[in-house]
Design an enzyme around this catalytic site. Structure first.
Site, PDB file in Angstrom:
ATOM      1  N   CYS A  23       0.839  -1.210   0.000  1.00 46.53           N
ATOM      2  CA  CYS A  23       0.000   0.000   0.000  1.00 46.53           C
ATOM      3  C   CYS A  23       0.865   1.247   0.000  1.00 46.53           C
ATOM      4  O   CYS A  23       0.496   2.261  -0.577  1.00 46.53           O
ATOM      5  CB  CYS A  23      -0.904   0.008   1.221  1.00 46.53           C
ATOM      6  SG  CYS A  23      -2.183  -1.246   1.147  1.00 46.53           S
ATOM      7  N   CYS A  47      13.014   8.047  -7.593  1.00 43.17           N
ATOM      8  CA  CYS A  47      11.620   7.603  -7.462  1.00 43.17           C
ATOM      9  C   CYS A  47      11.210   7.921  -6.023  1.00 43.17           C
ATOM     10  O   CYS A  47      11.862   8.729  -5.368  1.00 43.17           O
ATOM     11  CB  CYS A  47      11.478   6.118  -7.779  1.00 43.17           C
ATOM     12  SG  CYS A  47      12.359   5.064  -6.630  1.00 43.17           S
TER      13      CYS A  47
HETATM   14  N1  LIG Z   1       4.298 -10.651  10.653  1.00 41.16           N
HETATM   15  C1  LIG Z   1       3.534  -9.699  11.176  1.00 41.16           C
HETATM   16  N2  LIG Z   1       3.288  -9.663  12.500  1.00 41.16           N
HETATM   17  C2  LIG Z   1       2.510  -8.707  13.039  1.00 41.16           C
HETATM   18  N3  LIG Z   1       1.947  -7.718  12.322  1.00 41.16           N
HETATM   19  C3  LIG Z   1       2.167  -7.696  10.998  1.00 41.16           C
HETATM   20  C4  LIG Z   1       2.973  -8.668  10.360  1.00 41.16           C
HETATM   21  N4  LIG Z   1       3.028  -8.385   9.044  1.00 41.16           N
HETATM   22  C5  LIG Z   1       2.287  -7.272   8.863  1.00 41.16           C
HETATM   23  N5  LIG Z   1       1.775  -6.848  10.031  1.00 41.16           N
HETATM   24  C6  LIG Z   1       0.940  -5.668  10.272  1.00 41.16           C
HETATM   25  O1  LIG Z   1      -0.148  -5.692   9.385  1.00 41.16           O
HETATM   26  C7  LIG Z   1      -0.615  -4.376   9.189  1.00 41.16           C
HETATM   27  C8  LIG Z   1      -0.942  -4.205   7.726  1.00 41.16           C
HETATM   28  O2  LIG Z   1      -1.721  -3.038   7.590  1.00 41.16           O
HETATM   29  P1  LIG Z   1      -1.448  -1.885   6.552  1.00 41.16           P
HETATM   30  O3  LIG Z   1      -0.789  -2.407   5.334  1.00 41.16           O
HETATM   31  O4  LIG Z   1      -2.754  -1.175   6.418  1.00 41.16           O
HETATM   32  O5  LIG Z   1      -0.489  -0.966   7.428  1.00 41.16           O
HETATM   33  P2  LIG Z   1       0.941  -0.305   7.195  1.00 41.16           P
HETATM   34  O6  LIG Z   1       1.955  -1.380   7.016  1.00 41.16           O
HETATM   35  O7  LIG Z   1       1.113   0.618   8.356  1.00 41.16           O
HETATM   36  O8  LIG Z   1       0.733   0.538   5.884  1.00 41.16           O
HETATM   37  P3  LIG Z   1       1.764   1.383   5.008  1.00 41.16           P
HETATM   38  O9  LIG Z   1       2.150   0.431   3.908  1.00 41.16           O
HETATM   39  O10 LIG Z   1       0.988   2.548   4.539  1.00 41.16           O
HETATM   40  O11 LIG Z   1       2.927   1.755   5.913  1.00 41.16           O
HETATM   41  C9  LIG Z   1       0.485  -3.441   9.663  1.00 41.16           C
HETATM   42  O12 LIG Z   1       0.051  -2.751  10.810  1.00 41.16           O
HETATM   43  C10 LIG Z   1       1.648  -4.362   9.957  1.00 41.16           C
HETATM   44  O13 LIG Z   1       2.445  -3.932  11.045  1.00 41.16           O
END
Ligand SMILES: Nc1ncnc2c1ncn2[C@@H]1O[C@H](COP(=O)(O)OP(=O)(O)OP(=O)(O)O)[C@@H](O)[C@H]1O
Length: 398
Positions: A191, A354
């Site tokens: 995202c 980029c």
């Molecule tokens: N292995 C994992 N263990 C715990 N949480 C996880 C793991 N992999 C991903 N996540 C969590 O899943 C969520 C995915 O949500 P989302 O992609 O909306 O958030 P984000 O990573 O904060 O977004 P962005 O890409 O804008 O930074 C995140 O909060 C991320 O920390």
């Protein structure tokens, strides 16, 4: 015999009176437990509805902290928790307690890994995959199979989303049945790279909560289906009927061959390794002769701007948000399809930028493959994110 309190009757009255739901379903929800992995775009709406509906015990697993850029879609978090950099699991729990103080919340500020996955996930009736990366998806699927619980999986990117319940019933397929091998590196975008509309994650996360409630309340029809959502189409939903469990699936098939235990599996490596996250340190990763820091680009521009040409390979929509003065926008796909066409001008050095410093490496390689010795081609480590951190704090970060 019901153990609903008088307060429960009042709180859940609107769903208690639903034909086919009633007291038995509410009682099942109260006795049920769900663990939600990822308290981000999908996890927030899912948790919100599960808590509001009265699921008795909710686990929240997330290792990340709240940032301002999360607030556009991660609706349990707020400006205070973002400014504090509060762990997402705690921030979500804080909001959920205000919605429903009668349920149990287990807060785990931890990254789900092969070594801790069983410990964090066992004891729950159902798992929600609200994460955003392939290694965790495979790990979650394998653990769900090992623990024998359904996995409600959601995904959202751009204007599109997907929803599927894996490992449902005796022969529901698992994630590996559908995707035996991970997608190759470049095919997966996050995202933060590709963007996402908050309502899209809201829709998919809400549907994840719905599927979970149906399963827990005994209302799920049990047919394995992949639901595809496309916000720009009307109707926005399509569904694909899935086959039952694959006999040869490495995780759940009776003839499948599993290589090693979950704890022994390196999911990140199997999915092609982690995406490098270059920050504004000026450190050079890879071939130092081909890459420069944002500070080095700033110095070159100060010294002699006529000898530095900047090609920005972001999509046009992003270039329209902000850009470096004097840069030219050539989106990556256009540049890669005809690199020679973009080797114009008299500058001795061509800098490729980029947003985060990944696409610029691909573009720089494409340009080098057709350039002669008269021009140096360098990509900027960490891209415009680094420029903003290390050179110009007034340059927008998005
Ligand atoms: N292995 C994992 N263990 C715990 N949480 C996880 C793991 N992999 C991903 N996540 C969590 O899943 C969520 C995915 O949500 P989302 O992609 O909306 O958030 P984000 O990573 O904060 O977004 P962005 O890409 O804008 O930074 C995140 O909060 C991320 O920390």
């Amino acid at each position: 015999m019901s153990d609903l309190t008088l307060g429960d009757y009042q709180r859940y009255g609107r769903q208690l009176i639903l034909d086919g739901f009633g007291l038995p379903a509410q009682q099942k929800l109260k006795n049920a437990s769900v663990v939600v992995v990822g308290a981000g775009g999908l996890g927030c709406p899912a948790l919100q509805y599960l808590a509001a509906a009265g699921v008795g015990r909710l686990g929240i697993v997330d290792h990340d902290v709240v940032e301002v850029s999360n607030l556009q879609r991660q609706v349990l978090h707020n400006e205070n928790t973002a400014n504090m950099g509060m762990p997402k699991a705690e921030s979500a729990a804080l909001a959920l307690r205000k919605i429903n103080s009668t349920i149990q919340l287990d807060v785990h500020t931890a990254q789900l890994e092969p070594s801790n996955a069983r410990l964090l996930l066992e004891g729950y009736d159902l798992i929600l995959d609200c994460t955003d990366n392939a290694p965790t998806r495979y790990l979650l699927s394998d653990v769900a199979v090992a623990l024998g619980v359904p996995l409600v999986s959601g995904a959202a990117l751009g204007f599109d989303g997907q929803l599927c319940v894996y490992n449902l019933g005796v022969d529901g397929p698992c994630y590996r049945c559908l995707f035996p091998v991970p997608p190759t590196g470049g095919a997966v975008r996050s995202c933060s790279e590709a963007g996402v509309l908050g309502v899209v994650t809201g829709t998919i996360g809400t549907l994840q909560a719905l599927e979970a409630i149906k399963i827990l309340a005994g209302l799920h029809e049990g047919r394995p289906t992949l639901l595809l959502f496309s916000a720009l189409s009307m109707p926005p939903f399509r569904s694909i009927k899935l086959r039952a469990r694959s006999k040869t699936c490495a995780a759940c098939g009776q003839d499948g061959e599993r290589k090693g235990t979950i704890e022994e599996t390196d999911y990140v490596q199997w999915c092609g390794g982690a995406t490098p996250d270059f920050e504004a340190t000026g450190l050079v990763a890879g071939d130092a002769s081909k890459r420069v820091s944002a500070m080095a680009l700033r110095d070159a521009l100060k010294q002699d701007p006529t000898q530095a040409r900047i090609i920005d390979v972001r999509p046009r929509v992003e270039y329209g948000i902000c850009s470096l003065p004097g840069s030219t926008n050539v989106p990556l796909n256009e540049l890669v399809s005809s690199p020679a066409q973009h080797l114009t001008g008299s500058a001795s050095t061509l800098y490729v930028v980029c947003r985060l410093g990944n696409d610029s490496q691909i573009a720089a390689d494409a340009l080098r493959s057709v350039a002669d010795q008269s021009v140096r081609i360098l990509d900027v480590i960490g891209g415009l994110r680094s420029w903003s951190k290390a050179v110009d704090p007034t340059f927008p970060v998005y």
